[in-house]
Design an enzyme around this catalytic site. Structure first.
Site, short mmCIF file in Angstrom:
data_model
loop_
_atom_site.label_atom_id
_atom_site.label_comp_id
_atom_site.label_asym_id
_atom_site.label_seq_id
_atom_site.Cartn_x
_atom_site.Cartn_y
_atom_site.Cartn_z
N GLU A 1 27.01 43.81 63.78
CA GLU A 1 27.02 42.60 64.60
C GLU A 1 27.42 41.42 63.74
OE1 GLU A 1 23.59 41.73 67.04
OE2 GLU A 1 23.33 43.84 67.57
N GLU B 1 17.75 46.03 64.46
CA GLU B 1 17.01 44.87 63.97
C GLU B 1 15.49 45.01 64.07
OE1 GLU B 1 18.42 41.17 65.60
OE2 GLU B 1 20.42 41.41 64.74
C1 FCB Z 1 21.23 39.93 67.62
C2 FCB Z 1 20.86 40.95 68.65
C3 FCB Z 1 21.82 40.97 69.80
C4 FCB Z 1 22.21 39.55 70.24
C5 FCB Z 1 22.68 38.76 69.06
C6 FCB Z 1 23.10 37.36 69.40
O1 FCB Z 1 20.13 39.64 66.83
O2 FCB Z 1 20.80 42.23 68.07
O3 FCB Z 1 21.24 41.69 70.85
O4 FCB Z 1 21.16 38.97 70.87
O5 FCB Z 1 21.66 38.69 68.12
#
Ligand code: FCB
Length: 486
Positions: free
Chosen positions: A393, A209
Protein backbone atom coordinates in the site's frame (compact mmCIF):
# COMPACT_ATOMS: atom_id res chain seq x y z
CA UNK A 1 -13.75 9.95 18.40
CA UNK A 2 -12.78 11.46 15.08
CA UNK A 3 -10.75 8.99 13.07
CA UNK A 4 -8.57 11.61 11.52
CA UNK A 5 -7.44 12.85 14.90
CA UNK A 6 -6.54 9.46 16.13
CA UNK A 7 -6.02 7.12 13.25
CA UNK A 8 -2.44 6.07 13.14
CA UNK A 9 -1.31 9.09 15.06
CA UNK A 10 0.46 6.22 16.68
CA UNK A 11 3.41 8.37 17.41
CA UNK A 12 1.51 10.01 20.20
CA UNK A 13 1.58 6.91 22.30
CA UNK A 14 2.57 8.03 25.74
CA UNK A 15 3.06 11.58 24.60
CA UNK A 16 2.23 14.59 26.69
CA UNK A 17 1.10 16.53 23.67
CA UNK A 18 2.07 17.43 20.18
CA UNK A 19 5.05 19.67 19.65
CA UNK A 20 5.64 21.69 16.53
CA UNK A 21 9.04 22.00 15.01
CA UNK A 22 10.69 23.16 11.85
CA UNK A 23 12.03 20.79 9.24
CA UNK A 24 14.51 18.47 10.85
CA UNK A 25 17.10 18.81 8.15
CA UNK A 26 19.69 18.23 10.80
CA UNK A 27 18.34 15.09 12.44
CA UNK A 28 21.35 13.46 14.02
CA UNK A 29 22.99 10.20 13.13
CA UNK A 30 21.98 7.48 15.54
CA UNK A 31 18.27 8.05 15.15
CA UNK A 32 16.37 4.91 14.14
CA UNK A 33 16.13 6.13 10.58
CA UNK A 34 18.91 8.61 9.99
CA UNK A 35 18.03 11.12 7.34
CA UNK A 36 20.28 10.33 4.45
CA UNK A 37 18.49 12.26 1.79
CA UNK A 38 19.86 15.75 1.88
CA UNK A 39 22.40 15.38 -0.85
CA UNK A 40 20.58 13.15 -3.32
CA UNK A 41 19.17 14.61 -6.51
CA UNK A 42 16.99 12.52 -8.81
CA UNK A 43 18.50 11.97 -12.26
CA UNK A 44 17.13 13.84 -15.27
CA UNK A 45 16.69 10.60 -17.23
CA UNK A 46 13.85 8.15 -16.58
CA UNK A 47 14.62 5.67 -13.81
CA UNK A 48 13.88 2.14 -15.02
CA UNK A 49 12.56 -0.69 -12.85
CA UNK A 50 13.71 -4.32 -13.11
CA UNK A 51 12.06 -6.27 -15.93
CA UNK A 52 10.08 -8.47 -13.54
CA UNK A 53 8.91 -5.61 -11.30
CA UNK A 54 5.25 -5.95 -10.33
CA UNK A 55 2.89 -2.96 -10.50
CA UNK A 56 -0.33 -3.36 -8.59
CA UNK A 57 -3.27 -1.68 -6.94
CA UNK A 58 -4.98 -2.66 -3.71
CA UNK A 59 -8.43 -2.62 -2.07
CA UNK A 60 -10.04 -4.42 0.84
CA UNK A 61 -13.31 -6.29 1.12
CA UNK A 62 -15.16 -4.14 3.62
CA UNK A 63 -14.12 -0.95 1.86
CA UNK A 64 -15.23 -1.84 -1.65
CA UNK A 65 -17.58 -4.80 -1.74
CA UNK A 66 -20.81 -3.50 -0.23
CA UNK A 67 -23.54 -6.21 -0.28
CA UNK A 68 -22.92 -6.86 3.39
CA UNK A 69 -26.09 -8.85 3.96
CA UNK A 70 -26.26 -11.05 0.88
CA UNK A 71 -25.35 -14.64 0.04
CA UNK A 72 -24.96 -15.79 3.61
CA UNK A 73 -22.35 -13.28 4.77
CA UNK A 74 -22.11 -13.08 8.55
CA UNK A 75 -21.71 -9.94 10.63
CA UNK A 76 -18.25 -8.45 11.10
CA UNK A 77 -16.93 -6.14 13.81
CA UNK A 78 -17.03 -3.32 11.27
CA UNK A 79 -20.77 -3.81 10.68
CA UNK A 80 -21.27 -3.59 14.42
CA UNK A 81 -19.00 -0.58 14.77
CA UNK A 82 -20.72 1.32 11.94
CA UNK A 83 -24.09 0.71 13.56
CA UNK A 84 -22.99 2.44 16.77
CA UNK A 85 -23.68 6.19 17.03
CA UNK A 86 -20.90 8.62 16.14
CA UNK A 87 -18.32 5.99 15.28
CA UNK A 88 -18.20 6.92 11.58
CA UNK A 89 -17.74 10.56 10.64
CA UNK A 90 -20.60 10.71 8.13
CA UNK A 91 -22.70 8.04 9.80
CA UNK A 92 -22.19 5.72 6.84
CA UNK A 93 -21.61 1.97 6.66
CA UNK A 94 -19.90 -0.54 4.39
CA UNK A 95 -22.96 -0.40 2.12
CA UNK A 96 -22.81 0.45 -0.71
CA UNK A 97 -19.00 0.63 -0.60
CA UNK A 98 -17.98 0.73 -4.22
CA UNK A 99 -20.46 -2.05 -4.99
CA UNK A 100 -17.55 -4.17 -6.13
CA UNK A 101 -19.41 -7.36 -5.15
CA UNK A 102 -21.67 -6.71 -8.14
CA UNK A 103 -19.33 -4.74 -10.37
CA UNK A 104 -16.18 -6.84 -10.02
CA UNK A 105 -16.17 -7.78 -13.68
CA UNK A 106 -16.04 -4.27 -15.09
CA UNK A 107 -13.60 -3.33 -12.31
CA UNK A 108 -11.28 -6.10 -13.49
CA UNK A 109 -11.61 -4.74 -17.03
CA UNK A 110 -10.43 -1.37 -15.76
CA UNK A 111 -7.46 -3.08 -14.14
CA UNK A 112 -6.60 -4.76 -17.43
CA UNK A 113 -6.85 -1.40 -19.18
CA UNK A 114 -4.42 0.01 -16.63
CA UNK A 115 -1.96 -2.78 -17.43
CA UNK A 116 -1.77 -4.08 -13.87
CA UNK A 117 0.54 -6.96 -13.09
CA UNK A 118 -1.21 -7.73 -9.80
CA UNK A 119 -4.34 -6.83 -7.87
CA UNK A 120 -4.46 -7.10 -4.09
CA UNK A 121 -7.90 -7.63 -2.58
CA UNK A 122 -9.02 -9.10 0.71
CA UNK A 123 -11.32 -11.97 1.52
CA UNK A 124 -14.16 -11.14 3.89
CA UNK A 125 -13.84 -13.81 6.57
CA UNK A 126 -17.57 -13.47 7.45
CA UNK A 127 -18.47 -14.45 3.87
CA UNK A 128 -16.44 -17.65 4.27
CA UNK A 129 -17.33 -18.55 7.86
CA UNK A 130 -20.34 -16.46 8.91
CA UNK A 131 -19.79 -17.49 12.54
CA UNK A 132 -16.01 -17.16 12.43
CA UNK A 133 -15.50 -20.88 12.93
CA UNK A 134 -17.06 -24.09 11.73
CA UNK A 135 -19.38 -24.22 8.74
CA UNK A 136 -18.19 -22.85 5.42
CA UNK A 137 -20.51 -20.70 3.31
CA UNK A 138 -19.93 -21.95 -0.23
CA UNK A 139 -21.39 -18.84 -1.83
CA UNK A 140 -18.68 -16.79 -0.21
CA UNK A 141 -15.95 -19.10 -1.44
CA UNK A 142 -17.49 -19.03 -4.92
CA UNK A 143 -17.33 -15.24 -5.09
CA UNK A 144 -13.57 -15.20 -4.53
CA UNK A 145 -13.07 -18.17 -6.88
CA UNK A 146 -14.79 -16.20 -9.63
CA UNK A 147 -12.79 -13.09 -8.85
CA UNK A 148 -9.49 -14.98 -8.91
CA UNK A 149 -10.39 -16.73 -12.16
CA UNK A 150 -11.33 -13.36 -13.66
CA UNK A 151 -7.93 -11.98 -12.71
CA UNK A 152 -6.06 -14.96 -14.10
CA UNK A 153 -8.02 -14.70 -17.38
CA UNK A 154 -6.83 -11.11 -17.69
CA UNK A 155 -3.23 -11.97 -16.91
CA UNK A 156 -3.34 -10.20 -13.52
CA UNK A 157 -1.77 -11.97 -10.56
CA UNK A 158 -4.02 -12.22 -7.51
CA UNK A 159 -2.70 -10.78 -4.25
CA UNK A 160 -4.97 -12.23 -1.58
CA UNK A 161 -5.17 -10.66 1.87
CA UNK A 162 -6.78 -12.99 4.36
CA UNK A 163 -7.51 -10.47 7.09
CA UNK A 164 -8.18 -6.82 6.42
CA UNK A 165 -9.95 -5.96 9.69
CA UNK A 166 -13.40 -7.53 9.24
CA UNK A 167 -13.33 -10.05 12.09
CA UNK A 168 -16.51 -12.13 12.37
CA UNK A 169 -18.54 -10.67 15.25
CA UNK A 170 -18.96 -14.02 17.06
CA UNK A 171 -15.18 -14.19 17.45
CA UNK A 172 -15.19 -10.70 18.94
CA UNK A 173 -17.89 -11.82 21.32
CA UNK A 174 -15.55 -14.63 22.35
CA UNK A 175 -12.72 -12.17 23.10
CA UNK A 176 -11.42 -11.05 19.70
CA UNK A 177 -7.69 -10.61 19.06
CA UNK A 178 -6.84 -10.09 22.73
CA UNK A 179 -7.84 -13.78 23.11
CA UNK A 180 -5.32 -16.39 21.99
CA UNK A 181 -7.98 -18.63 20.52
CA UNK A 182 -8.63 -16.12 17.72
CA UNK A 183 -5.19 -16.91 16.28
CA UNK A 184 -6.19 -20.57 15.88
CA UNK A 185 -9.55 -19.68 14.37
CA UNK A 186 -7.72 -17.46 11.88
CA UNK A 187 -5.43 -20.32 10.88
CA UNK A 188 -8.45 -22.61 10.34
CA UNK A 189 -10.07 -20.01 8.10
CA UNK A 190 -6.80 -19.45 6.24
CA UNK A 191 -6.61 -23.19 5.55
CA UNK A 192 -10.09 -23.12 4.02
CA UNK A 193 -8.90 -20.45 1.59
CA UNK A 194 -5.62 -22.22 0.77
CA UNK A 195 -7.58 -25.37 -0.04
CA UNK A 196 -10.09 -23.40 -2.13
CA UNK A 197 -7.68 -21.20 -4.12
CA UNK A 198 -4.29 -22.82 -3.66
CA UNK A 199 -4.18 -24.09 -7.25
CA UNK A 200 -3.64 -20.50 -8.41
CA UNK A 201 -0.26 -18.79 -8.48
CA UNK A 202 -0.95 -15.96 -6.05
CA UNK A 203 0.77 -13.87 -3.42
CA UNK A 204 -1.00 -14.31 -0.08
CA UNK A 205 -0.95 -11.76 2.71
CA UNK A 206 -1.92 -13.05 6.12
CA UNK A 207 -2.77 -10.00 8.23
CA UNK A 208 -3.09 -6.41 7.09
CA UNK A 209 -1.47 -3.88 9.41
CA UNK A 210 -1.60 -5.58 12.80
CA UNK A 211 -0.39 -2.28 14.27
CA UNK A 212 -3.50 -0.43 13.16
CA UNK A 213 -5.78 -3.11 14.56
CA UNK A 214 -3.92 -3.08 17.86
CA UNK A 215 -3.46 0.63 18.37
CA UNK A 216 -6.36 2.26 16.54
CA UNK A 217 -8.82 -0.56 17.28
CA UNK A 218 -7.74 -1.51 20.81
CA UNK A 219 -5.86 1.45 22.28
CA UNK A 220 -7.57 4.53 20.83
CA UNK A 221 -10.87 2.81 20.14
CA UNK A 222 -11.29 4.76 16.91
CA UNK A 223 -11.61 1.63 14.77
CA UNK A 224 -13.54 -1.55 15.38
CA UNK A 225 -13.81 -3.13 17.87
CA UNK A 226 -13.64 0.27 19.58
CA UNK A 227 -11.69 -0.79 22.67
CA UNK A 228 -9.43 1.58 24.59
CA UNK A 229 -7.20 -0.62 26.73
CA UNK A 230 -3.42 -0.77 26.36
CA UNK A 231 -3.12 -4.34 27.64
CA UNK A 232 -5.76 -5.50 25.16
CA UNK A 233 -3.80 -3.68 22.45
CA UNK A 234 -0.59 -5.44 23.44
CA UNK A 235 -2.28 -8.84 23.59
CA UNK A 236 -3.78 -8.27 20.17
CA UNK A 237 -0.29 -7.63 18.78
CA UNK A 238 0.95 -11.03 19.86
CA UNK A 239 -2.14 -12.94 18.85
CA UNK A 240 -2.26 -11.44 15.37
CA UNK A 241 1.40 -12.29 14.82
CA UNK A 242 0.76 -15.76 16.17
CA UNK A 243 -2.18 -16.11 13.80
CA UNK A 244 0.07 -15.00 10.96
CA UNK A 245 2.64 -17.70 11.71
CA UNK A 246 0.02 -20.41 12.21
CA UNK A 247 -1.47 -19.49 8.84
CA UNK A 248 1.95 -19.71 7.19
CA UNK A 249 2.27 -23.24 8.59
CA UNK A 250 -1.15 -24.10 7.16
CA UNK A 251 -0.06 -22.67 3.82
CA UNK A 252 2.97 -24.98 3.68
CA UNK A 253 0.94 -27.93 4.86
CA UNK A 254 -1.77 -27.33 2.25
CA UNK A 255 0.72 -27.43 -0.62
CA UNK A 256 -0.84 -24.26 -2.07
CA UNK A 257 1.01 -22.64 -4.95
CA UNK A 258 2.39 -19.15 -4.66
CA UNK A 259 3.99 -17.23 -1.83
CA UNK A 260 3.01 -15.82 1.54
CA UNK A 261 3.95 -13.01 3.92
CA UNK A 262 2.51 -10.43 6.31
CA UNK A 263 1.65 -6.78 5.47
CA UNK A 264 3.14 -4.39 8.06
CA UNK A 265 2.57 -0.65 8.00
CA UNK A 266 5.88 0.89 8.95
CA UNK A 267 6.69 4.49 9.82
CA UNK A 268 10.22 5.77 9.77
CA UNK A 269 10.61 8.11 12.72
CA UNK A 270 12.99 11.02 13.09
CA UNK A 271 13.79 13.03 16.20
CA UNK A 272 12.79 16.66 15.76
CA UNK A 273 16.16 17.53 17.24
CA UNK A 274 19.08 15.65 18.69
CA UNK A 275 17.84 15.79 22.26
CA UNK A 276 14.89 13.59 21.25
CA UNK A 277 16.96 10.74 19.81
CA UNK A 278 16.28 8.41 22.72
CA UNK A 279 12.56 9.12 22.53
CA UNK A 280 12.63 8.45 18.81
CA UNK A 281 14.26 5.09 19.44
CA UNK A 282 11.40 4.13 21.76
CA UNK A 283 8.78 5.30 19.30
CA UNK A 284 10.53 3.25 16.63
CA UNK A 285 10.22 0.27 18.94
CA UNK A 286 6.45 0.62 19.24
CA UNK A 287 5.91 1.64 15.62
CA UNK A 288 8.20 -0.75 13.82
CA UNK A 289 10.36 -3.18 15.75
CA UNK A 290 7.48 -4.58 17.81
CA UNK A 291 6.17 -6.00 14.53
CA UNK A 292 9.32 -6.55 12.48
CA UNK A 293 11.42 -8.34 15.09
CA UNK A 294 9.03 -11.18 15.98
CA UNK A 295 8.41 -11.83 12.29
CA UNK A 296 11.96 -11.52 10.95
CA UNK A 297 14.16 -12.19 13.98
CA UNK A 298 12.02 -14.38 16.21
CA UNK A 299 12.19 -12.05 19.21
CA UNK A 300 10.36 -9.10 20.71
CA UNK A 301 12.28 -5.89 21.35
CA UNK A 302 12.76 -5.04 25.04
CA UNK A 303 12.02 -1.36 24.63
CA UNK A 304 8.68 -1.24 22.80
CA UNK A 305 6.21 -1.93 25.61
CA UNK A 306 6.43 -0.20 28.98
CA UNK A 307 5.92 3.06 30.79
CA UNK A 308 8.38 5.39 29.04
CA UNK A 309 7.13 8.06 26.64
CA UNK A 310 6.97 6.65 23.14
CA UNK A 311 6.40 3.05 24.22
CA UNK A 312 3.11 1.18 24.04
CA UNK A 313 2.00 1.86 27.62
CA UNK A 314 0.99 -1.64 28.54
CA UNK A 315 2.12 -4.00 31.30
CA UNK A 316 5.28 -5.58 29.89
CA UNK A 317 5.24 -8.51 32.30
CA UNK A 318 1.65 -9.31 31.37
CA UNK A 319 2.59 -9.17 27.70
CA UNK A 320 5.60 -11.43 28.20
CA UNK A 321 3.38 -13.96 29.97
CA UNK A 322 1.28 -14.26 26.82
CA UNK A 323 4.25 -15.36 24.76
CA UNK A 324 4.40 -19.09 25.32
CA UNK A 325 7.29 -21.43 24.57
CA UNK A 326 7.48 -21.97 20.84
CA UNK A 327 5.40 -18.91 19.94
CA UNK A 328 8.30 -16.93 18.52
CA UNK A 329 9.22 -19.82 16.25
CA UNK A 330 5.66 -19.53 14.92
CA UNK A 331 5.65 -15.75 14.49
CA UNK A 332 8.96 -16.00 12.60
CA UNK A 333 7.94 -18.91 10.38
CA UNK A 334 9.91 -18.22 7.17
CA UNK A 335 8.06 -16.36 4.42
CA UNK A 336 8.94 -15.60 0.81
CA UNK A 337 8.64 -11.84 1.26
CA UNK A 338 7.88 -9.03 3.66
CA UNK A 339 5.02 -6.75 2.60
CA UNK A 340 5.27 -3.17 3.80
CA UNK A 341 2.76 -0.33 3.61
CA UNK A 342 4.11 3.17 3.44
CA UNK A 343 2.13 6.37 3.79
CA UNK A 344 4.58 8.75 5.43
CA UNK A 345 7.10 9.44 8.19
CA UNK A 346 6.85 10.71 11.73
CA UNK A 347 8.72 13.25 13.78
CA UNK A 348 9.34 12.76 17.49
CA UNK A 349 9.65 15.36 20.22
CA UNK A 350 9.62 15.48 23.99
CA UNK A 351 8.55 12.28 25.71
CA UNK A 352 7.70 10.61 22.41
CA UNK A 353 5.25 13.28 21.27
CA UNK A 354 4.35 13.37 17.61
CA UNK A 355 5.89 16.33 15.80
CA UNK A 356 4.88 17.48 12.36
CA UNK A 357 8.08 17.61 10.33
CA UNK A 358 6.41 17.41 6.91
CA UNK A 359 3.14 18.68 5.51
CA UNK A 360 0.16 16.46 6.11
CA UNK A 361 -2.35 15.37 3.51
CA UNK A 362 -6.09 15.63 3.88
CA UNK A 363 -5.61 12.65 6.20
CA UNK A 364 -3.93 14.59 8.98
CA UNK A 365 -2.13 11.51 10.30
CA UNK A 366 -0.16 11.32 7.06
CA UNK A 367 3.07 13.35 6.93
CA UNK A 368 4.05 13.27 3.29
CA UNK A 369 7.74 12.43 2.96
CA UNK A 370 8.79 10.38 -0.06
CA UNK A 371 12.41 10.11 1.08
CA UNK A 372 11.15 8.25 4.13
CA UNK A 373 10.32 5.35 1.84
CA UNK A 374 13.93 5.22 0.73
CA UNK A 375 15.17 5.46 4.30
CA UNK A 376 12.80 2.71 5.36
CA UNK A 377 13.91 0.36 2.58
CA UNK A 378 17.55 0.99 3.40
CA UNK A 379 16.90 0.43 7.07
CA UNK A 380 15.23 -2.92 6.38
CA UNK A 381 18.25 -3.91 4.32
CA UNK A 382 20.67 -2.89 7.06
CA UNK A 383 18.88 -4.26 10.12
CA UNK A 384 17.13 -7.45 9.01
CA UNK A 385 18.01 -10.65 7.16
CA UNK A 386 17.72 -10.29 3.39
CA UNK A 387 14.16 -10.89 2.21
CA UNK A 388 12.27 -9.69 -0.89
CA UNK A 389 10.10 -6.65 -0.15
CA UNK A 390 6.76 -5.77 -1.70
CA UNK A 391 5.05 -2.44 -1.04
CA UNK A 392 1.43 -3.46 -0.71
CA UNK A 393 0.00 0.00 0.00
CA UNK A 394 1.15 3.52 -0.83
CA UNK A 395 -1.12 6.44 -1.64
CA UNK A 396 -2.75 9.70 -0.64
CA UNK A 397 -6.36 10.94 -0.39
CA UNK A 398 -7.84 13.58 -2.68
CA UNK A 399 -7.48 17.11 -1.38
CA UNK A 400 -11.19 17.29 -0.58
CA UNK A 401 -14.10 14.87 -0.20
CA UNK A 402 -15.73 16.18 -3.41
CA UNK A 403 -15.87 13.87 -6.39
CA UNK A 404 -13.03 14.69 -8.78
CA UNK A 405 -10.78 13.17 -11.41
CA UNK A 406 -8.35 16.07 -11.30
CA UNK A 407 -5.76 14.74 -8.89
CA UNK A 408 -2.43 16.25 -9.85
CA UNK A 409 -1.68 16.12 -6.14
CA UNK A 410 -1.77 12.33 -6.26
CA UNK A 411 0.27 12.19 -9.45
CA UNK A 412 3.05 14.11 -7.71
CA UNK A 413 2.85 11.89 -4.64
CA UNK A 414 3.05 8.71 -6.67
CA UNK A 415 5.85 9.99 -8.86
CA UNK A 416 7.95 11.02 -5.86
CA UNK A 417 7.47 7.65 -4.19
CA UNK A 418 8.24 5.68 -7.36
CA UNK A 419 11.43 7.71 -7.69
CA UNK A 420 12.48 6.80 -4.15
CA UNK A 421 11.61 3.15 -4.77
CA UNK A 422 13.78 3.10 -7.91
CA UNK A 423 16.56 4.79 -5.99
CA UNK A 424 16.37 2.16 -3.25
CA UNK A 425 16.50 -0.66 -5.77
CA UNK A 426 19.61 0.97 -7.25
CA UNK A 427 21.10 0.93 -3.76
CA UNK A 428 20.46 -2.75 -3.20
CA UNK A 429 16.93 -2.96 -1.78
CA UNK A 430 15.24 -6.25 -2.68
CA UNK A 431 12.05 -4.36 -3.54
CA UNK A 432 10.09 -6.19 -6.21
CA UNK A 433 6.54 -4.82 -6.28
CA UNK A 434 4.59 -1.62 -5.69
CA UNK A 435 0.83 -1.58 -5.12
CA UNK A 436 -0.97 1.76 -5.14
CA UNK A 437 -3.70 2.32 -2.56
CA UNK A 438 -6.32 2.37 -3.92
CA UNK A 439 -7.81 1.14 -7.15
CA UNK A 440 -11.18 2.74 -6.29
CA UNK A 441 -12.55 5.44 -4.05
CA UNK A 442 -14.09 3.54 -1.16
CA UNK A 443 -15.29 3.44 2.44
CA UNK A 444 -12.37 4.85 4.41
CA UNK A 445 -13.15 3.31 7.80
CA UNK A 446 -14.06 5.89 10.46
CA UNK A 447 -13.83 8.63 7.81
CA UNK A 448 -16.72 7.00 5.98
CA UNK A 449 -16.95 8.24 2.40
CA UNK A 450 -15.23 11.53 3.21
CA UNK A 451 -11.75 10.54 2.09
CA UNK A 452 -11.22 9.39 -1.48
CA UNK A 453 -8.05 7.36 -2.00
CA UNK A 454 -8.76 5.90 -5.45
CA UNK A 455 -7.05 6.37 -8.77
CA UNK A 456 -10.55 5.72 -10.10
CA UNK A 457 -13.27 8.06 -8.85
CA UNK A 458 -16.50 6.45 -7.69
CA UNK A 459 -19.77 8.33 -7.50
CA UNK A 460 -21.31 6.61 -4.50
CA UNK A 461 -24.84 7.55 -5.64
CA UNK A 462 -24.64 6.07 -9.13
CA UNK A 463 -21.52 3.88 -8.70
CA UNK A 464 -20.18 5.32 -11.92
CA UNK A 465 -16.42 4.87 -12.28
CA UNK A 466 -14.25 7.65 -13.74
CA UNK A 467 -10.50 7.17 -14.01
CA UNK A 468 -8.59 10.07 -12.49
CA UNK A 469 -5.49 11.75 -13.89
CA UNK A 470 -3.42 9.51 -11.66
CA UNK A 471 -4.88 6.46 -13.42
CA UNK A 472 -3.54 7.75 -16.75
CA UNK A 473 -0.25 8.68 -15.12
CA UNK A 474 0.11 5.23 -13.55
CA UNK A 475 -0.75 3.57 -16.84
CA UNK A 476 2.21 5.40 -18.41
CA UNK A 477 4.58 4.35 -15.63
CA UNK A 478 3.48 0.74 -15.93
CA UNK A 479 3.87 0.62 -19.68
CA UNK A 480 7.30 2.30 -19.57
CA UNK A 481 8.30 0.32 -16.47
CA UNK A 482 10.09 3.49 -15.52
CA UNK A 483 9.48 6.74 -13.67
CA UNK A 484 10.66 10.11 -14.78
CA UNK A 485 10.52 13.51 -13.17
CA UNK A 486 9.30 15.31 -16.26
C1 FCB B 1 -4.31 1.67 5.33
C2 FCB B 1 -5.36 0.60 5.30
C3 FCB B 1 -6.27 0.74 4.11
C4 FCB B 1 -6.66 2.20 3.87
C5 FCB B 1 -5.44 3.06 3.80
C6 FCB B 1 -5.74 4.51 3.54
O1 FCB B 1 -3.79 1.79 6.61
O2 FCB B 1 -4.75 -0.66 5.27
O3 FCB B 1 -7.38 -0.07 4.32
O4 FCB B 1 -7.53 2.60 4.84
O5 FCB B 1 -4.75 2.97 5.00
Amino acid sequence: MNDDLTRRRLLQIGALGAVTAGLAACAPAGSPTPMTTETWMPPADPMPFPANYTWGTATSAFQVEGSTTVDGRGVSIWDTFCAEPRRIRDGSTGDPGADHYNRWESDLDLMAELGLGAYRFSVAWPRIQPLGSGAVNQKGVDFYRTLVDGLVERGIKPGITLYHWDLPQPLQDAGGWPARDTAYRFADYARIMFDALGDVDADWFTINEPKTTSYVGHLYGAHAPGIADADAAAASVHHQLLGHGLAVRQFRDSGAQGRIGIALNLTPVYPASEEFSDSARLVDGAENRLFLDPVLLGSYPDDAIGRLGGMLHADKAAFDALVLDGDLAITSEPCEFLAIQYYGSGGVGFDGASVELWPTSNATWQQVHAEGLYDLLMRLKADYPAIPIVITENGIPDESPALTTDDGYRVAYLRDHFVQAARAIGDGSLLEAHYVWSMLDNFEWAEGYQQRWGIVAVDFETQKRSPKRSFEYYKGVISANAVSLS
